[in-house]
Design a protein around this motif. Structure first.
Motif, PDB file in Angstrom:
ATOM      1  N   VAL A 232      40.606 -55.042 -45.934  1.00 36.52           N
ATOM      2  CA  VAL A 232      40.837 -56.122 -47.320  1.00 36.52           C
ATOM      3  C   VAL A 232      39.711 -56.342 -48.451  1.00 36.52           C
ATOM      4  O   VAL A 232      40.266 -56.662 -49.219  1.00 36.52           O
ATOM      5  CB  VAL A 232      41.677 -57.668 -46.589  1.00 36.52           C
ATOM      6  N   LEU A 233      38.856 -56.483 -48.212  1.00 43.52           N
ATOM      7  CA  LEU A 233      38.022 -57.073 -48.495  1.00 43.52           C
ATOM      8  C   LEU A 233      37.399 -55.660 -49.051  1.00 43.52           C
ATOM      9  O   LEU A 233      36.850 -55.640 -51.172  1.00 43.52           O
ATOM     10  CB  LEU A 233      36.295 -57.425 -47.839  1.00 43.52           C
ATOM     11  N   GLY A 234      37.830 -54.556 -48.692  1.00 43.50           N
ATOM     12  CA  GLY A 234      37.335 -52.929 -49.665  1.00 43.50           C
ATOM     13  C   GLY A 234      38.438 -52.994 -51.035  1.00 43.50           C
ATOM     14  O   GLY A 234      38.530 -52.515 -51.967  1.00 43.50           O
ATOM     15  N   ASP A 235      39.775 -53.456 -50.292  1.00 41.30           N
ATOM     16  CA  ASP A 235      40.799 -53.637 -51.256  1.00 41.30           C
ATOM     17  C   ASP A 235      40.774 -54.581 -52.243  1.00 41.30           C
ATOM     18  O   ASP A 235      40.850 -54.098 -53.766  1.00 41.30           O
ATOM     19  CB  ASP A 235      41.467 -54.016 -50.263  1.00 41.30           C
ATOM     20  N   ILE A 236      40.070 -55.141 -52.159  1.00 38.33           N
ATOM     21  CA  ILE A 236      39.705 -56.274 -53.202  1.00 38.33           C
ATOM     22  C   ILE A 236      38.926 -55.971 -54.477  1.00 38.33           C
ATOM     23  O   ILE A 236      39.057 -56.029 -55.742  1.00 38.33           O
ATOM     24  CB  ILE A 236      39.370 -57.618 -52.419  1.00 38.33           C
TER      25      ILE A 236
ATOM     26  N   ILE B 162      35.564 -47.499 -44.726  1.00 34.10           N
ATOM     27  CA  ILE B 162      37.531 -46.592 -44.131  1.00 34.10           C
ATOM     28  C   ILE B 162      38.269 -47.081 -46.201  1.00 34.10           C
ATOM     29  O   ILE B 162      38.666 -46.363 -46.904  1.00 34.10           O
ATOM     30  CB  ILE B 162      38.640 -47.578 -43.495  1.00 34.10           C
ATOM     31  N   THR B 163      38.035 -48.166 -46.595  1.00 37.44           N
ATOM     32  CA  THR B 163      38.589 -48.741 -48.192  1.00 37.44           C
ATOM     33  C   THR B 163      37.544 -47.639 -49.374  1.00 37.44           C
ATOM     34  O   THR B 163      37.862 -46.916 -50.167  1.00 37.44           O
ATOM     35  CB  THR B 163      39.106 -49.704 -48.163  1.00 37.44           C
ATOM     36  N   LEU B 164      36.797 -48.479 -49.575  1.00 38.80           N
ATOM     37  CA  LEU B 164      35.151 -47.582 -49.666  1.00 38.80           C
ATOM     38  C   LEU B 164      35.441 -46.261 -49.956  1.00 38.80           C
ATOM     39  O   LEU B 164      34.749 -45.757 -50.991  1.00 38.80           O
ATOM     40  CB  LEU B 164      34.693 -48.426 -50.065  1.00 38.80           C
ATOM     41  N   SER B 165      35.530 -46.220 -48.763  1.00 33.91           N
ATOM     42  CA  SER B 165      35.227 -43.826 -49.459  1.00 33.91           C
ATOM     43  C   SER B 165      36.609 -42.967 -49.804  1.00 33.91           C
ATOM     44  O   SER B 165      36.160 -41.840 -50.094  1.00 33.91           O
ATOM     45  CB  SER B 165      35.100 -43.815 -47.345  1.00 33.91           C
ATOM     46  N   ASN B 166      37.594 -44.352 -49.755  1.00 32.53           N
ATOM     47  CA  ASN B 166      39.096 -43.473 -50.424  1.00 32.53           C
ATOM     48  C   ASN B 166      39.570 -43.611 -52.516  1.00 32.53           C
ATOM     49  O   ASN B 166      39.893 -44.940 -52.547  1.00 32.53           O
ATOM     50  CB  ASN B 166      40.058 -43.515 -49.608  1.00 32.53           C
ATOM     51  N   PRO B 167      38.809 -43.141 -52.711  1.00 33.63           N
ATOM     52  CA  PRO B 167      38.854 -43.725 -53.934  1.00 33.63           C
ATOM     53  C   PRO B 167      40.132 -43.818 -55.089  1.00 33.63           C
ATOM     54  O   PRO B 167      39.993 -44.142 -55.765  1.00 33.63           O
ATOM     55  CB  PRO B 167      37.850 -42.795 -55.226  1.00 33.63           C
ATOM     56  N   LYS B 168      40.894 -43.072 -54.450  1.00 36.13           N
ATOM     57  CA  LYS B 168      42.090 -42.998 -54.701  1.00 36.13           C
ATOM     58  C   LYS B 168      43.056 -44.342 -54.737  1.00 36.13           C
ATOM     59  O   LYS B 168      44.240 -44.735 -55.413  1.00 36.13           O
ATOM     60  CB  LYS B 168      43.175 -42.220 -53.849  1.00 36.13           C
TER      61      LYS B 168
END
Length: 204
Positions: free
Chosen positions: A47-51, A118-124
């Motif tokens: 969630v933090l990565g998405d934010i 997991i989120t930060l490694s996905n620039p998409k």
């Protein structure tokens, strides 16, 4: 951002958050291995990565909109086309049995970092928000309250969906081994993405 726009955004975010992906697989795997409480820290990191990506998309889009004015329509077309492409990829994906195996114990910090990476490694992710947000938000009139509400909606919806996956996985392992269930989720998620992309392109 009107109340109806918030409801529409929340509903779309709910469907899109349920899309099977690396975050879902990691959350489910952690829940099966160590239970709901450990998986919740993975969810917190996701969630933090998405934010982080959400805020970058919001402020980046707003700046571009103010500078380019009418030329911003091309950015919207690119974003819409990207969403349609993602929807097509999901719809055309073949169902496969999820490989969900237990993992060794990790501390809450490592679980959190795992989810964040997991989120930060996905620039998409940021490209998704770049294409998705203009469907619901007028970037030229975005206020601080709107930004807070959008962030809150993403936090609550994404967090709730991921925690629901974790809770279900911790008590019902068979739920995530069904090819038919995966196919239905792919059809729903793919259709929503294509619909959002089409709406973005057709929006005046």
């Amino acid at each position: 951002m009107s109340f109806l726009s918030m409801l529409a955004f929340a509903g779309a975010m709910f469907l899109l958050a349920a899309t099977p992906g690396p975050g879902v697989f990691a959350t489910v795997s952690r829940a099966l291995a160590s239970g709901f409480s450990n998986a919740s820290f993975v969810v917190l990191g996701i969630v933090l990565g998405d934010i982080v990506f959400l805020l970058l998309a919001i402020f980046g889009l707003k700046s571009i909109a103010l500078v380019l004015g009418d030329f911003f329509v091309f950015v919207k077309y690119i974003g819409g086309a990207y969403l349609i492409y993602l929807g097509y990829k999901i719809l055309s994906a073949k169902e496969h049995k999820m490989d969900i195996k237990g993992k060794s114990e990790l501390s809450w910090k490592k679980n959190f970092i795992t989810g964040l990476l997991i989120t930060l490694s996905n620039p998409k992710v940021i490209l998704f928000y770049l294409g998705f947000l203009p469907t619901f938000v007028d970037l030229n009139s975005l206020t601080s309250f709107d930004i807070v509400m959008i962030t809150l909606i993403v936090t609550v919806i994404l967090g709730s969906v991921m925690l629901a996956y974790a809770y279900s996985a911790s008590g019902a392992k068979k739920l995530f081994k069904s090819k038919s269930a995966e196919k239905k989720m792919n059809i729903t998620a793919g259709s929503v993405m294509i619909g959002a992309g089409g709406a973005l392109i057709l929006k005046a």
